[in-house]
Design a protein around this motif. Sequence first.
Motif, PDB file in Angstrom:
ATOM      1  N   GLY A  19      -5.983  40.884 -80.669  1.00  0.00           N
ATOM      2  CA  GLY A  19      -4.873  40.236 -79.668  1.00  0.00           C
ATOM      3  C   GLY A  19      -4.927  39.018 -79.232  1.00  0.00           C
TER       4      GLY A  19
ATOM      5  N   PHE B  85      -0.655  38.747 -76.189  1.00  0.00           N
ATOM      6  CA  PHE B  85       0.276  39.452 -76.074  1.00  0.00           C
ATOM      7  C   PHE B  85       0.376  40.351 -74.626  1.00  0.00           C
ATOM      8  CE2 PHE B  85      -0.733  40.259 -80.786  1.00  0.00           C
ATOM      9  CZ  PHE B  85       0.514  39.556 -81.048  1.00  0.00           C
TER      10      PHE B  85
ATOM     11  N   PHE C 298      -0.966  45.349 -74.904  1.00  0.00           N
ATOM     12  CA  PHE C 298      -1.418  45.422 -76.235  1.00  0.00           C
ATOM     13  C   PHE C 298      -2.475  46.226 -76.652  1.00  0.00           C
ATOM     14  CE2 PHE C 298      -3.287  43.549 -80.240  1.00  0.00           C
ATOM     15  CZ  PHE C 298      -2.185  44.025 -80.996  1.00  0.00           C
TER      16      PHE C 298
END
Lengths: 226, 194
Positions: free
Chosen positions: A162, A170, A174
């Motif tokens: 991520g 994110f 996430f």
Amino acid sequence: MSALGKDPATFYNEFVKGIWKENPIFVQVLGMCPMLAVTNSAINAVAMGGATFFVLVGSSLLVSLLRKAIPKQVRITTYIIIIATFVTVADFTLQALAPAVHKELGAFIALIVVNCLILGRQEAFASKAPLRLALADAVGMAGGFALALLSLGSVREVLGSGSLFGFSLFGPRFEPWVVMILPPGGFIMLGLLLLVFGWAKERRARRAAVELGEAGAGGPAGRGGR
Amino acid sequence: MDKSLVWIFFSALLINNFTLSYFLGLCPFFGVSGRIATALRLGLATIFVMVITSLCAWLLNTFVLPYAPYLRLISFIVVIASTVQFVEMAIKKLSPGLFRALGIFLPLITTNCAILGLALFQTSKGYGLLAGLVYAVGAGAGFTLALVLMAGLREEAELAKVPAIIRGTALNLIIAGLLSLAFMGFAGLFSSSA
């Protein structure tokens, strides 16, 4: 393989063919071991791409300069020793400049010696071409290799952790796809990228065929890969 | 002592399989895995080269390299190249049929990164002579196992109905990914003793 004689061998053509038309990873499928092993994050991919770039360009220049002096019978051994010398330099340099990255990549910097891409370029191109073209070919091929590494590394890091270059993308909600930074993710993601590449190529070929009025003739049947 | 040797062997064979979790030796892995019989023979030749390389790497590490550490890569690669040359001559003499079946992939063992990787990992893990040899046999057997399994899967995939566009390298890579996923299941095997 070598484009000698196919296109006019200009500096620009030799350079571009490595980046796109004969991209070492996506088209020729060479040098996959380092490709898959180090692309679990974008920063590792950049370090590996840089080291390979240095080794390929350096050894291509040296081989091209020495091409009249190297006896044919021992050429492969000579190439390997030249390559191993440049890899040793790259290995020690990286160890001094970026110890953390060097530790992460481990033995894979040393393993550049047996990257088939590098030996392949010496045998197929640098040993037959003048210095200028050998330089263009090496820069193009190494650039194409580094680009492929970067694209795979970015995709795997974005999905698997991520983040990109260590920056979180994110936010905390996430759920990372851990499999992507593990070995199976490397195989599967490269397979998917190759699939997209093959699909784009076939679509372009089909479009060109339609424009020529050969509708129905179909694209190139099957990929010539192996 | 004995237990740790067993652990080294199985760890190299299954858990840290050279091909499926370290990505070493992928060129022959995708190049030769079309037929089970050829795959097995190439695997055996690789094990043999690995054992000799491990022995030579130990000799170099013990007697030569303490005095000239920057020669490590160059000396390893020269040793591997000469070993492969020797194995090639031996196979040509003893079994010409096998020699023809392996073709170009026999000299290419030289640039099989699994072999150089073995020498380097053995050095960085600080294995002694015996542990190094066990490690070499385990790693070679693991490579052979992966190669033969892959060849079996690919023989099946030849017969399956797959869209034309995915055939070739893309399909092989995805098969290898699934195989690698399956091998990750071995990771818990030695968690207590590790």
